[in-house]
Design a protein around this motif. Structure first.
Motif, PDB file in Angstrom:
ATOM      1  N   GLU A  23       0.856  -1.195   0.000  1.00  0.00           N
ATOM      2  CA  GLU A  23       0.000   0.000   0.000  1.00  0.00           C
ATOM      3  C   GLU A  23       0.892   1.246   0.000  1.00  0.00           C
ATOM      4  OE1 GLU A  23      -3.560   2.160   2.592  1.00  0.00           O
ATOM      5  OE2 GLU A  23      -2.523   0.391   3.371  1.00  0.00           O
ATOM      6  N   VAL A  24       0.686   2.102  -0.981  1.00  0.00           N
ATOM      7  CA  VAL A  24       1.451   3.349  -1.104  1.00  0.00           C
ATOM      8  C   VAL A  24       0.511   4.519  -0.833  1.00  0.00           C
ATOM      9  CG1 VAL A  24       2.865   4.804  -2.610  1.00  0.00           C
ATOM     10  CG2 VAL A  24       2.991   2.300  -2.792  1.00  0.00           C
ATOM     11  N   VAL A  25       0.883   5.345   0.136  1.00  0.00           N
ATOM     12  CA  VAL A  25       0.072   6.499   0.516  1.00  0.00           C
ATOM     13  C   VAL A  25       0.708   7.755  -0.073  1.00  0.00           C
ATOM     14  CG1 VAL A  25      -0.880   7.864   2.425  1.00  0.00           C
ATOM     15  CG2 VAL A  25      -0.640   5.357   2.643  1.00  0.00           C
ATOM     16  N   THR A  26      -0.073   8.473  -0.889  1.00  0.00           N
ATOM     17  CA  THR A  26       0.383   9.736  -1.475  1.00  0.00           C
ATOM     18  C   THR A  26      -0.680  10.805  -1.250  1.00  0.00           C
ATOM     19  OG1 THR A  26      -0.623   9.364  -3.645  1.00  0.00           O
ATOM     20  CG2 THR A  26       1.570   8.406  -3.272  1.00  0.00           C
ATOM     21  N   GLN A  27      -0.354  12.002  -1.681  1.00  0.00           N
ATOM     22  CA  GLN A  27      -1.336  13.087  -1.566  1.00  0.00           C
ATOM     23  C   GLN A  27      -2.508  12.859  -2.509  1.00  0.00           C
ATOM     24  OE1 GLN A  27       0.813  16.737  -2.205  1.00  0.00           O
ATOM     25  NE2 GLN A  27       1.884  16.625  -0.216  1.00  0.00           N
ATOM     26  N   GLU A  28      -2.290  12.071  -3.550  1.00  0.00           N
ATOM     27  CA  GLU A  28      -3.353  11.792  -4.513  1.00  0.00           C
ATOM     28  C   GLU A  28      -4.277  10.680  -4.041  1.00  0.00           C
ATOM     29  OE1 GLU A  28      -1.419  10.868  -8.127  1.00  0.00           O
ATOM     30  OE2 GLU A  28      -0.472  12.842  -8.374  1.00  0.00           O
ATOM     31  N   GLY A  29      -3.803   9.892  -3.071  1.00  0.00           N
ATOM     32  CA  GLY A  29      -4.617   8.776  -2.591  1.00  0.00           C
ATOM     33  C   GLY A  29      -3.764   7.563  -2.278  1.00  0.00           C
ATOM     34  N   ASN A  30      -4.437   6.454  -2.044  1.00  0.00           N
ATOM     35  CA  ASN A  30      -3.752   5.193  -1.717  1.00  0.00           C
ATOM     36  C   ASN A  30      -3.791   4.260  -2.919  1.00  0.00           C
ATOM     37  OD1 ASN A  30      -3.587   6.349   0.794  1.00  0.00           O
ATOM     38  ND2 ASN A  30      -5.064   4.963   1.775  1.00  0.00           N
ATOM     39  N   PHE A  31      -2.628   3.612  -3.165  1.00  0.00           N
ATOM     40  CA  PHE A  31      -2.499   2.689  -4.295  1.00  0.00           C
ATOM     41  C   PHE A  31      -2.043   1.329  -3.765  1.00  0.00           C
ATOM     42  CE2 PHE A  31      -1.879   6.969  -5.749  1.00  0.00           C
ATOM     43  CZ  PHE A  31      -2.635   7.041  -6.912  1.00  0.00           C
ATOM     44  N   HIS A  32      -2.654   0.273  -4.308  1.00  0.00           N
ATOM     45  CA  HIS A  32      -2.380  -1.087  -3.808  1.00  0.00           C
ATOM     46  C   HIS A  32      -1.858  -1.974  -4.936  1.00  0.00           C
ATOM     47  CE1 HIS A  32      -5.279   0.557  -0.905  1.00  0.00           C
ATOM     48  NE2 HIS A  32      -4.683  -0.257  -0.014  1.00  0.00           N
ATOM     49  N   GLN A  33      -1.009  -2.878  -4.511  1.00  0.00           N
ATOM     50  CA  GLN A  33      -0.492  -3.924  -5.411  1.00  0.00           C
ATOM     51  C   GLN A  33      -0.418  -5.217  -4.621  1.00  0.00           C
ATOM     52  OE1 GLN A  33       0.738  -3.887  -8.863  1.00  0.00           O
ATOM     53  NE2 GLN A  33       0.585  -6.086  -8.440  1.00  0.00           N
ATOM     54  N   MET A  34      -0.971  -6.297  -5.177  1.00  0.00           N
ATOM     55  CA  MET A  34      -0.963  -7.586  -4.482  1.00  0.00           C
ATOM     56  C   MET A  34      -0.274  -8.635  -5.353  1.00  0.00           C
ATOM     57  SD  MET A  34      -4.101  -9.841  -2.900  1.00  0.00           S
ATOM     58  CE  MET A  34      -4.317  -8.714  -1.538  1.00  0.00           C
TER      59      MET A  34
END
Length: 271
Positions: free
Chosen positions: A87-98
């Protein structure tokens, strides 16, 4: 949420990456292995610090210059199989990779001749199961044995009873390797000749020993039969004869005188 599958050979390293975001403030890896409890790795960009919870020392985050935030597992084992999510947290939002990690196990290869002199090719404890073929081609018999840890042993038996080929080749195909092995198994006819030769050898040795024993036994008997007479007994008999001879001579002389007197008396009519 993006999903992917990744495989790694046991004993090697596995690398998984998060979505590439340049303005990430926090990156979190959550690991749910099939064996053992979950673990978590968290990275805070403002502190440049990694927090580790219940994770092995073999599992590490690599925060590279391209901001890929890779996760590396060293010396992958069967226990590392499972689900890995980032899970990557940025100012644009959260992005997930599984990711779903699968561990590949190279089989242990062996090629030998069975009791019937048939070539046998074995790929033991591989994952996934190996494929086996023969040169020259034939209707081989294949057996599989699945193990509790997910590995599979494949055994292929070259079933041709007679072939002009002296050597056969086993070819093993697996996702981790492609390997060939060759072997030459002697035919049953060669085995029969060998057994007959060994039996004849033993028979010749036994016969030779029997002949030696026979001559040794009968030779000793002949030696006992031709043994010279005891000289002491001969000398004793000669001595006894010598002692008896004077008496015999005396008796003979007395008998001669007696006979002469008898004849004279009868002739002259003397009383």
């Amino acid at each position: 949420l993006r999903r992917g599958e990744i495989s790694s050979t046991m004993g090697h390293s596995a690398v998984m990456t998060c979505p590439n975001k340049t303005d990430a403030t926090m990156v979190t890896w959550k690991i749910s292995p099939k064996i053992g409890g979950p673990c978590t790795l968290g990275y805070r960009a403002d502190q440049k610090k990694v927090d580790r919870t219940n994770c092995s020392d073999r599992v590490n985050c690599e925060f590279r210059s391209n901001q890929s935030y890779a996760l590396e597992i060293q010396q992958v084992g069967m226990a590392d199989e499972g689900n890995y999510s980032c899970e990557v947290v940025t100012q644009e939002g959260n992005f997930h990779q599984m990711y779903q990690l699968t561990v590949l196990v190279p089989p242990r290869l062996s090629l030998y001749c069975d009791d019937h002199r048939n070539p046998v090719c074995k790929a033991a404890a591989g994952r996934p199961a190996a494929e086996i073929s023969w040169v020259p081609e034939n209707n081989s018999m294949t057996e599989t044995d699945s193990h509790d840890n997910g590995t599979v042993t494949v055994l292929s038996r070259f079933t041709a009873h007679s072939t002009d080929e002296k050597t056969v080749t086993c070819m093993v195909y697996h996702t981790t390797l492609n390997e060939t092995k060759s072997i030459a198994c002697s035919s049953s006819q060669s085995d029969l000749i060998l057994y007959i030769s060994i039996a004849l050898g033993f028979l010749i040795i036994i016969t030779f020993m029997a002949v030696i024993y026979y001559f040794k036994l009968h030779g000793c008997r002949l030696c006992h039969k031709t043994e010279p007479p005891d000289t002491s007994l001969t000398h004793s008999l000669q001595d006894d004869t010598t002692e008896v001879e004077p008496y015999t001579t005396y008796v003979q002389k007395e008998n001669t005188i007696y006979n002469s007197v008898s004849d004279l008396t009868v002739g002259q009519n003397l009383p």
